[in-house]
Design an enzyme around this catalytic site. Sequence first.
Site, short mmCIF file in Angstrom:
data_model
loop_
_atom_site.label_atom_id
_atom_site.label_comp_id
_atom_site.label_asym_id
_atom_site.label_seq_id
_atom_site.Cartn_x
_atom_site.Cartn_y
_atom_site.Cartn_z
N CYS A 162 142.31 -16.97 47.21
CA CYS A 162 141.55 -17.48 46.14
C CYS A 162 142.21 -18.00 44.96
O CYS A 162 141.67 -18.48 43.94
CB CYS A 162 140.62 -16.28 45.79
SG CYS A 162 141.67 -15.03 44.95
N CYS A 199 134.39 -10.34 47.64
CA CYS A 199 133.01 -10.44 47.25
C CYS A 199 132.00 -10.37 48.21
O CYS A 199 132.31 -10.89 49.53
CB CYS A 199 132.84 -11.86 46.38
SG CYS A 199 133.75 -11.83 44.73
N CYS A 246 134.75 -21.05 41.23
CA CYS A 246 134.32 -19.77 41.10
C CYS A 246 135.16 -18.57 41.07
O CYS A 246 135.09 -17.73 40.20
CB CYS A 246 133.26 -19.44 42.36
SG CYS A 246 132.12 -17.94 42.18
N CYS A 247 136.18 -18.54 41.91
CA CYS A 247 137.25 -17.77 41.87
C CYS A 247 138.09 -17.70 40.56
O CYS A 247 138.41 -16.65 40.00
CB CYS A 247 138.17 -17.87 42.99
SG CYS A 247 137.50 -17.23 44.71
N CYS A 295 131.16 -13.80 50.57
CA CYS A 295 132.37 -14.68 50.92
C CYS A 295 133.20 -13.87 51.81
O CYS A 295 134.12 -14.31 52.30
CB CYS A 295 132.96 -15.00 49.51
SG CYS A 295 132.19 -16.06 48.36
FE1 SF4 Z 1 132.98 -16.70 43.72
FE2 SF4 Z 1 133.11 -16.00 46.48
FE3 SF4 Z 1 135.59 -16.32 44.91
FE4 SF4 Z 1 133.94 -14.11 44.74
S1 SF4 Z 1 134.97 -14.78 46.40
S2 SF4 Z 1 134.78 -15.35 42.85
S3 SF4 Z 1 131.64 -15.12 44.84
S4 SF4 Z 1 133.88 -17.76 45.44
#
Ligand code: SF4
Length: 251
Positions: free
Chosen positions: A241, A212, A127-128, A215
Amino acid sequence: MTSEAPKQIRPSTESPVALDALERLSAGELLRFAFDRFGDRAVIGTSFQHGGLVLIDPAREAELPIRVFTIDTLRLHPETYQHITAVERHFDVRVEKVTPDPAAVSRMTAQHGEFLFFDSPDKCLHCCKIRKDRPNEGFLGNVDCWVTGLRRDQSEERAQTPRARMTAKYGRPLLKLSPLAGWSDEEVKRYVRARESPVNELYSRGYSSIGCAICTTPVLPWEQPRAGRWRWEHQGQTKECGLHLERGDGI
Ligand code: SF4
């Protein structure tokens, strides 16, 4: 900020003496160097925490029209979006908001769901990668100098952060400056207070590192600043991340 003709001087990967000299410059001098040397191919990257303000403020004060960008993952807290608008007004600066590829986000959420980061560390990193790292890579592909608000006291991973380094993280040489590397959390806060800069409202609710929504969570007084990141999966694991991780050699 006024605009000025860009100076497109590419950094050399073989300049250890220059990097040593940069280590000795103050935060303001590093910003001055970045703009004088690279013009609009130098950018301040900020996630709109306190550190970003300490970079934008002196640049604005010195009338350096250095560009400012942020990665908008499309999952930021509402307070952060409000804060970005407040910063733009306060400093009379336009923030370039870099968003993820909509098709890549659609594919990811169709395959893994909107909240895939809860499933596993790998999905969290995926996701990151889609929402942060790839947009960052795409944006930095067009600049030569990346100014960050990284500090050594933010986490163990960041403890060795140099103030200046050449990075080839994205497959090409890029000068990465971290003018605040040696600053403490208290020094940053003191600067922001003294300058009466707008602050992200989340700080008043116990957040010390802001990313985010979901998170990022508030931290307790005895925790490290980034302890509130990905609490459900990352106990004892890295709190990065991937945005600032180099291949195999830290931040
Ligand atoms: Fe995705 Fe969480 Fe990373 Fe944001 S912090 S990009 S929502 S995993």
